[in-house]
Design an enzyme around this catalytic site. Structure first.
Site, PDB file in Angstrom:
ATOM      1  N   ARG A 299       4.738 -10.439   2.803  1.00 28.38           N
ATOM      2  CA  ARG A 299       4.834  -8.984   2.883  1.00 28.38           C
ATOM      3  C   ARG A 299       5.633  -8.436   1.710  1.00 28.38           C
ATOM      4  NH1 ARG A 299       8.966  -6.665   4.907  1.00 28.38           N
ATOM      5  NH2 ARG A 299       9.348  -8.177   6.554  1.00 28.38           N
TER       6      ARG A 299
ATOM      7  N   TYR B 254     -10.355  14.986  -0.108  1.00 28.62           N
ATOM      8  CA  TYR B 254     -10.956  13.952   0.732  1.00 28.62           C
ATOM      9  C   TYR B 254     -10.490  14.123   2.175  1.00 28.62           C
ATOM     10  CZ  TYR B 254     -11.038   9.319   2.922  1.00 28.62           C
ATOM     11  OH  TYR B 254     -11.178   8.279   3.801  1.00 28.62           O
TER      12      TYR B 254
ATOM     13  N   ASP C 264      -5.323  11.297  -7.777  1.00 29.96           N
ATOM     14  CA  ASP C 264      -6.233  10.334  -7.159  1.00 29.96           C
ATOM     15  C   ASP C 264      -7.353  10.084  -8.165  1.00 29.96           C
ATOM     16  OD1 ASP C 264      -8.249   9.016  -5.753  1.00 29.96           O
ATOM     17  OD2 ASP C 264      -7.734   9.977  -3.858  1.00 29.96           O
TER      18      ASP C 264
ATOM     19  N   LYS D  87     -13.379   1.352  -3.615  1.00 33.17           N
ATOM     20  CA  LYS D  87     -14.503   1.962  -4.318  1.00 33.17           C
ATOM     21  C   LYS D  87     -14.788   1.232  -5.634  1.00 33.17           C
ATOM     22  CE  LYS D  87     -14.156   5.049  -0.960  1.00 33.17           C
ATOM     23  NZ  LYS D  87     -12.899   4.844  -0.218  1.00 33.17           N
TER      24      LYS D  87
END
Length: 393
Positions: free
Chosen positions: A45, A97, A169, A194
């Site tokens: 982590r 978005y 973004d 993406k």
């Protein structure tokens, strides 16, 4: 050296074995030599060699100081918003978005963070929206799904004067086309699901900070909150990035051809693609980007939800699915899919009309994609005429 060549040679060779592919360190923990003494890693982590390779790679791609990889694009966005405090304000793009809108509206507003949505392609609107409480300007450029373009450099100068952060973004453009940090932005985020991943087989997000100090704060949130990317998914994302420049070049070429076809079709009302000379922000896009991306949106002259649903359910090569940026072409109806969480009146006011259709243009032969769209238009027109005949009868 070109960015594409530099990318390939920024992917490290494993120093232990000489492996050309970055190894997958699929481990949760690491043996320590003594309490607190280790070889750089103690728990996955907090840090993992495979994830670290990805994080360094995306930082280099975006010309940033610190890169961080998260379990999703929304987890990456969430980490950035944690830089703010109750009473702070965000200026965000109006056709944002849907997932980001839901996070801002349903999660962070309850903690006293106010969001003002404006058309960030209009610099005057951004300037007028800034208040003493504004601590972050949130851009998508191109926006999702109407593909508006914001002038990153000009807004970065505004943000600097008013001492607020600028986060971009960069999912739609990718660093293959646009590097916001080099234009003055402070932070870049990606849904790496993406174009970075590129194969529709991984959910991932990345954040890149221009300055080490902001990067360290974000790294603290990454570790403290725990939404980290797994070693295997980090490897998948690295593998996708290896072909980023080649894929994006073809996406851009095919998307432009599709947009030009749609612009001449009698059933289409408006086409949204920054590569078209008719796009209102074409000059800004050309100035700050090396290309115009693989996303094309359009509205129908029959501006109804029914017409759009009919279209997106009859394409063959364009598969009806969420997401974008993969090798297979996808089609979506934002009003019912990606932007369903946004109230209809707010969605329409931002330009996301009921008939708007979004295409993610993949890597199939361009001629085949255009033929698929043409066949879909013909099918819909045939059905319309048959229904009209029944009504007239």
């Amino acid at each position: 050296m070109s960015n594409a060549t530099q990318l390939i040679h920024n992917i490290p060779v494993d120093p232990l074995t000489g492996a050309v592919s970055v190894p997958i360190y699929q481990t949760s923990t690491f043996v320590q030599e003594a309490p607190g003494v280790n070889k750089g890693y103690d728990y996955t982590r907090s840090g993992n060699p495979t994830r670290a390779a990805l994080e360094q790679l995306v930082a280099q791609l975006e010309n940033g100081a610190v890169g961080l990889a998260f379990a999703s694009g929304l987890a990456a966005i969430d980490a950035v918003i944690k830089l703010l405090h109750s009473g702070d304000e965000i200026i965000a793009v109006d056709d944002i978005y849907g997932g980001a809108f839901r996070l801002f509206d349903k999660v962070y507003q309850q903690y006293g963070i106010k969001v003002n949505y404006v058309d960030c392609s209009d610099l005057e609107q951004v300037f007028n929206a800034i208040t003493p409480q504004t601590k972050l300007i949130w851009l998508e450029t191109p926006t999702n799904p109407t593909l508006k373009i914001a002038d990153i450099k000009a807004i970065a100068q505004l943000a600097k004067v008013h001492r607020c952060l600028l986060c971009v973004d960069n999912t739609f453009a990718s660093p293959a086309l646009q590097q916001p940090l080099s234009l003055g932005a402070d932070i870049v985020v990606h849904s790496a699901t993406k174009y970075l991943g590129g194969h529709s087989d991984v959910i991932a997000g990345v954040v890149v900070a221009r300055e080490p100090e902001i990067g360290e704060r974000l790294k603290f949130f990454q570790n403290a909150c725990g939404a980290v990317l797994s070693p295997f998914d980090s490897w998948l994302t690295i593998r996708g990035i290896e072909t980023l420049f080649l894929r994006v070049k073809q996406h851009c070429a095919a998307a432009l051809a599709v947009a030009q076809f749609l612009e001449t079709h009698p059933a289409v009302d408006k086409v949204f693609y920054p590569g078209l000379a008719s796009h209102p922000h074409h000059d800004i896009a050309r100035k700050q980007s090396k290309g115009f991306g693989g996303i094309v949106s359009f509205t129908l002259k029959d501006d109804t939800e029914q017409a759009a649903v009919s279209f997106v359910t009859h394409t063959q090569l364009f598969k009806l699915a969420e997401s974008l940026g993969g090798i297979k072409s996808l089609v979506a109806h934002p009003a019912n899919m990606t932007h369903k969480s946004i109230p209809a009146e707010k969605r329409r006011a931002a330009g996301v009309s009921d008939s708007l259709v979004r295409l993610s243009v993949g890597l199939e032969e361009t001629e085949d994609l255009i033929n698929d769209l043409e066949a879909t238009f013909r099918h819909i027109e045939k059905n319309r005429k048959e229904k009209q005949q029944v009504i007239n009868a």
